[in-house]
Scaffold this motif. Structure first.
Motif, PDB file in Angstrom:
ATOM      1  N   CYS A  69      57.734  44.051   8.184  1.00  0.00           N
ATOM      2  CA  CYS A  69      56.989  43.106   9.027  1.00  0.00           C
ATOM      3  C   CYS A  69      57.910  42.028   9.576  1.00  0.00           C
ATOM      4  O   CYS A  69      57.813  41.650  10.756  1.00  0.00           O
ATOM      5  CB  CYS A  69      55.851  42.476   8.232  1.00  0.00           C
ATOM      6  N   ILE A  95      52.446  34.096   7.176  1.00  0.00           N
ATOM      7  CA  ILE A  95      53.879  34.254   7.417  1.00  0.00           C
ATOM      8  C   ILE A  95      54.674  33.867   6.176  1.00  0.00           C
ATOM      9  O   ILE A  95      55.583  34.585   5.735  1.00  0.00           O
ATOM     10  CB  ILE A  95      54.307  33.404   8.633  1.00  0.00           C
ATOM     11  N   TYR A 107      44.946  27.409  12.231  1.00  0.00           N
ATOM     12  CA  TYR A 107      46.268  27.971  12.514  1.00  0.00           C
ATOM     13  C   TYR A 107      47.099  28.072  11.244  1.00  0.00           C
ATOM     14  O   TYR A 107      47.806  29.069  11.017  1.00  0.00           O
ATOM     15  CB  TYR A 107      46.983  27.095  13.546  1.00  0.00           C
ATOM     16  N   PHE A 133      45.422  30.971   8.951  1.00  0.00           N
ATOM     17  CA  PHE A 133      45.445  32.349   9.451  1.00  0.00           C
ATOM     18  C   PHE A 133      46.767  32.749  10.080  1.00  0.00           C
ATOM     19  O   PHE A 133      46.956  33.926  10.405  1.00  0.00           O
ATOM     20  CB  PHE A 133      44.316  32.560  10.460  1.00  0.00           C
ATOM     21  N   SER A 134      47.705  31.820  10.274  1.00  0.00           N
ATOM     22  CA  SER A 134      48.994  32.169  10.875  1.00  0.00           C
ATOM     23  C   SER A 134      50.161  31.742   9.989  1.00  0.00           C
ATOM     24  O   SER A 134      50.960  32.576   9.555  1.00  0.00           O
ATOM     25  CB  SER A 134      49.127  31.530  12.269  1.00  0.00           C
ATOM     26  N   LEU A 135      50.258  30.435   9.717  1.00  0.00           N
ATOM     27  CA  LEU A 135      51.408  29.954   8.956  1.00  0.00           C
ATOM     28  C   LEU A 135      51.398  30.459   7.518  1.00  0.00           C
ATOM     29  O   LEU A 135      52.441  30.912   7.002  1.00  0.00           O
ATOM     30  CB  LEU A 135      51.429  28.419   8.979  1.00  0.00           C
ATOM     31  N   SER A 189      58.804  41.268  13.456  1.00  0.00           N
ATOM     32  CA  SER A 189      58.679  39.953  14.074  1.00  0.00           C
ATOM     33  C   SER A 189      59.979  39.526  14.739  1.00  0.00           C
ATOM     34  O   SER A 189      59.973  39.002  15.863  1.00  0.00           O
ATOM     35  CB  SER A 189      58.263  38.922  13.012  1.00  0.00           C
TER      36      SER A 189
END
Length: 317
Positions: free
Chosen positions: A294, A55, A47, A50-52, A298
């Motif tokens: 982006c 971002i 996580y 690939f996510s935090l 979001s």
């Protein structure tokens, strides 16, 4: 000094007293938090990577003039945010994104509701029609875009050919070249791919509506329309709110259909925020502005989700 007669009583009380939990070194609950963290560590790592991390990287890029991995990025402060606020195409694409969401909720969600009511009223063939009508949802949006681009072709497309065969040639249009029709036309293709899922959700909701309510409404002399308004739709309240929220989320994913069918044209008439992000990032190599867009996307998604959930919770009470 305690009497001798009291000793047996205390011994008996001790014998019947519940055993006291004694924590030993081999107690498995002792390191339960450590074990839980060790089990969650791979998921947390994935996580974070690939996510935090993306971002955080996107926020960092939004303050630079990055033009790609092979260029040196310099800190430019809020320049990209100022450029985004002054770019008319950004605001046009944002407005069309809201229009796209509205189209998708009405077309895909509305068609799903109508077909769910029609299929549920059938005496035979429910399984066949449910399966057949759900099939378009299994097709990827890119393939849907190619199929419908050929349907909309002004010269040999199925739609204009059908209109000509019905002596309605005056209704034939350049469905993907007219700036006033292109966004609606593309959304029809996207909604055709998505209505099957909403139809199944509505069918599941209709099965949970109490049939005795229909019997009571019929005894009172209610018409089919009154049954729909006063029995069916209130019974589908939870499903309706879920479908609307799901349709709005899916509507934000309109990139593939627009990109394949029109690439945002003609003259940015079908440009939505996701296609403009792609254009800035991979065609103009303006990664700083793309990162700002982006972030805007979001914030838009979070705002829509939070607002709708609060409205739904308020309506439920």
């Amino acid at each position: 000094m305690a009497s001798k007669s009291a000793i047996p009583e205390r011994v008996g009380e001790a014998a019947h007293a519940p055993p006291t939990a004694v924590r030993t070194e081999d107690d498995p609950t002792r390191d339960s938090y450590g074990t839980a963290f060790a089990l969650l560590a791979p998921a947390i790592a994935l996580y974070a990577v690939f996510s935090l991390l993306p971002i955080v990287a996107t926020v960092g890029i939004s303050f630079t003039n990055s033009g790609g991995f092979n260029t040196e990025a310099q800190f430019v402060g809020l320049d990209n945010y100022v450029r985004a606020s002054e770019d008319p195409i950004v605001w046009q694409s944002l407005l069309r994104t809201f229009l796209w969401l509205f189209y998708h909720v009405v077309l895909a969600g509305g068609l799903g509701l109508v077909l769910a009511l029609a299929v549920s009223s059938l005496a035979r063939g429910k399984v066949f029609f449910r399966t057949t009508l759900f099939l378009p949802h299994l097709v990827s949006l890119a393939v849907v875009g190619v199929i419908w681009a050929n349907i909309y072709d002004p010269f040999y497309g199925l739609l204009n050919t059908l209109l000509a065969s019905l002596n309605l040639s005056h209704l034939a249009q350049g469905w993907l070249s007219d700036p006033f029709l292109v966004l609606f036309s593309v959304n029809v293709a996207s909604s055709w791919q998505g209505f099957g899922l909403y139809m199944l959700l509505f069918i599941a909701g209709l099965q949970n509506v109490d049939p005795t309510l229909y019997d009571a409404a019929e005894v009172d002399g209610a018409s089919a329309w009154q049954k729909l308004i006063h029995v069916t739709l209130p019974g589908l309240r939870e499903v309706l709110t879920f479908v609307v929220s799901l349709a709005m989320i899916n509507g934000l994913k309109g990139f593939a259909t627009v990109f394949v069918m029109t690439n945002g044209g003609p003259f940015y008439a079908s440009e939505i925020i996701t296609t403009y992000i792609y254009r800035m990032a991979f065609q103009a190599q303006d990664h700083g502005l793309a990162a700002v867009l982006c972030i805007m996307m979001s914030v838009l998604a979070i705002t829509i989700t939070v607002t709708f959930n609060r409205w739904r919770a308020r309506g439920a009470t």
